[in-house]
Design an enzyme around this catalytic site. Structure first.
Site, PDB file in Angstrom:
ATOM      1  N   HIS A   1      -3.447  -5.728   1.156  1.00  0.00           N
ATOM      2  CA  HIS A   1      -2.683  -6.000   2.380  1.00  0.00           C
ATOM      3  C   HIS A   1      -2.643  -7.476   2.743  1.00  0.00           C
ATOM      4  O   HIS A   1      -3.559  -7.964   3.423  1.00  0.00           O
ATOM      5  CB  HIS A   1      -3.317  -5.237   3.542  1.00  0.00           C
ATOM      6  CG  HIS A   1      -3.196  -3.754   3.428  1.00  0.00           C
ATOM      7  ND1 HIS A   1      -2.239  -3.041   4.104  1.00  0.00           N
ATOM      8  CD2 HIS A   1      -3.897  -2.852   2.710  1.00  0.00           C
ATOM      9  CE1 HIS A   1      -2.362  -1.759   3.811  1.00  0.00           C
ATOM     10  NE2 HIS A   1      -3.362  -1.611   2.954  1.00  0.00           N
TER      11      HIS A   1
ATOM     12  N   CYS B   1       0.845  -1.203   0.000  1.00  0.00           N
ATOM     13  CA  CYS B   1       0.000   0.000   0.000  1.00  0.00           C
ATOM     14  C   CYS B   1       0.885   1.259   0.000  1.00  0.00           C
ATOM     15  O   CYS B   1       1.528   1.556  -0.992  1.00  0.00           O
ATOM     16  CB  CYS B   1      -0.954  -0.046   1.186  1.00  0.00           C
ATOM     17  SG  CYS B   1      -2.291   1.151   1.099  1.00  0.00           S
TER      18      CYS B   1
ATOM     19  N   GLU C   1      -0.763  -8.700   4.985  1.00  0.00           N
ATOM     20  CA  GLU C   1      -0.515  -8.823   6.437  1.00  0.00           C
ATOM     21  C   GLU C   1      -1.803  -8.770   7.248  1.00  0.00           C
ATOM     22  O   GLU C   1      -1.808  -9.144   8.426  1.00  0.00           O
ATOM     23  CB  GLU C   1       0.480  -7.739   6.896  1.00  0.00           C
ATOM     24  CG  GLU C   1      -0.096  -6.358   7.160  1.00  0.00           C
ATOM     25  CD  GLU C   1      -0.412  -5.555   5.903  1.00  0.00           C
ATOM     26  OE1 GLU C   1      -0.508  -6.144   4.806  1.00  0.00           O
ATOM     27  OE2 GLU C   1      -0.588  -4.316   6.016  1.00  0.00           O
TER      28      GLU C   1
END
Lengths: 77, 225
Positions: B196, B87, B198
């Site tokens: 994302h 990002c 994560e």
């Protein structure tokens, strides 16, 4: 004090959704003749000592504009 | 020896904590790096997390690119250090010219926060070798300036070189050219991804656990490096 103005615009081929939204708002306000708007940035740079327009152009290419999607012009302020 | 993966915190980073958690979950040791660090403390890889570094002033990533730690990262990336920008981290890597192209304002102007399916296109990179090309994974997208842009020559060359890392496969959420969700450097060690991974390492808190593959991949890449 020496000054320069740097104008940064999205390249013409890059879609400018903010400009389109502004154009829509203009027409809603009654400015029906607004065909299009492109939004850019203006930097007013004050210097402690004179510099060449070329040098300010280097600054613009390195930091003020992203040459992948933007173009810039340097004018004496 | 456990691989040590650095996660950089810039003023305005938001997802550094989740990135460190994902690194730990994958079996590596997360190392906190600060934007002002003059050393990478010997890490084996680096994650640039999401957020709004330096308030996104000027352009997203434009100021972060000149942070002292970035000087170290740019130099180490040239020597093959695996680097993943997620990002805002992707935006920083583009601003630093470690990745081709740029990220522009979403076509619909809205900040888009939704789960997306992406298709892994390159399964040989340091960050994607645990996936297989064509695999669909479910991750989180949350960005306002996520539209991937590059000139036609750059697009042609990254397609030809296999540098498209992943594409949006559940509709194009932001106007990215050719549905590109992530790209990779020519050498294959520097990756940028708009969604994302994560946030998708645990089905309890994310849309899937699919994202862990990015972090498991780099462990494997570091082990054989």
């Amino acid at each position: 004090m020496p000054r320069f103005v740097v104008d940064v615009m999205l390249k013409p081929e890059i879609h400018d959704p903010q400009g389109e939204a502004i154009a829509g708002a203009c027409r809603r306000l009654g400015f029906g003749q607004v065909a299009g708007v492109r939004q850019g940035k203006r930097f007013e740079i004050e210097l402690t000592e004179p510099a060449s327009a070329e040098r300010i152009g280097e600054l613009a290419a390195e930091l003020l504009a992203n040459p992948v999607i933007e173009e810039f012009t340097v004018h004496p302020g | 020896m456990t691989a040590r993966i650095g996660v950089v915190t810039f003023p305005g980073s938001l997802d550094d904590r989740d990135a460190r958690r994902a690194v730990r979950r994958a079996g590596a040791e997360p190392v906190e790096l600060w934007h002002d660090d003059a050393s990478l403390h010997g890490v084996d890889g680096v994650v640039l997390p999401g957020g709004f570094s330096y308030g996104d002033y000027l352009r997203c990533g434009a100021i972060a690119r000149f942070a002292p730690v970035m000087r170290q990262i740019i130099e180490a990336a040239g020597r093959g250090l695996p680097v993943l920008g997620i990002c805002n981290g992707f935006q920083i890597l583009c601003e630093a010219h470690l990745l081709p192209g740029a990220l522009a304002r979403n076509a619909g102007l809205h900040f888009v926060t939704r789960d997306v399916t992406i298709r892994i296109e390159n399964d040989t990179s340091a960050w994607t070798r645990q996936y297989r090309a064509g695999q669909h994974i479910r991750v989180v997208l949350k960005s306002g300036e996520g539209a991937y842009m590059a000139d036609p020559q750059t697009l042609a060359s990254i397609e030809a070189n296999g540098q498209v890392l992943a594409r949006y496969a559940s509709g194009n959420p932001n106007g990215s050219q050719r549905d590109i969700a992530g790209v990779i450097s020519e050498a294959g060690n520097v990756a940028g991804l708009m969604p994302h991974p994560e946030h998708a390492i645990d089905e309890l808190t994310g849309p899937s656990a699919d994202g862990i593959g990015f972090f498991a991949s780099v462990l494997q890449a570091v082990a054989i490096r």
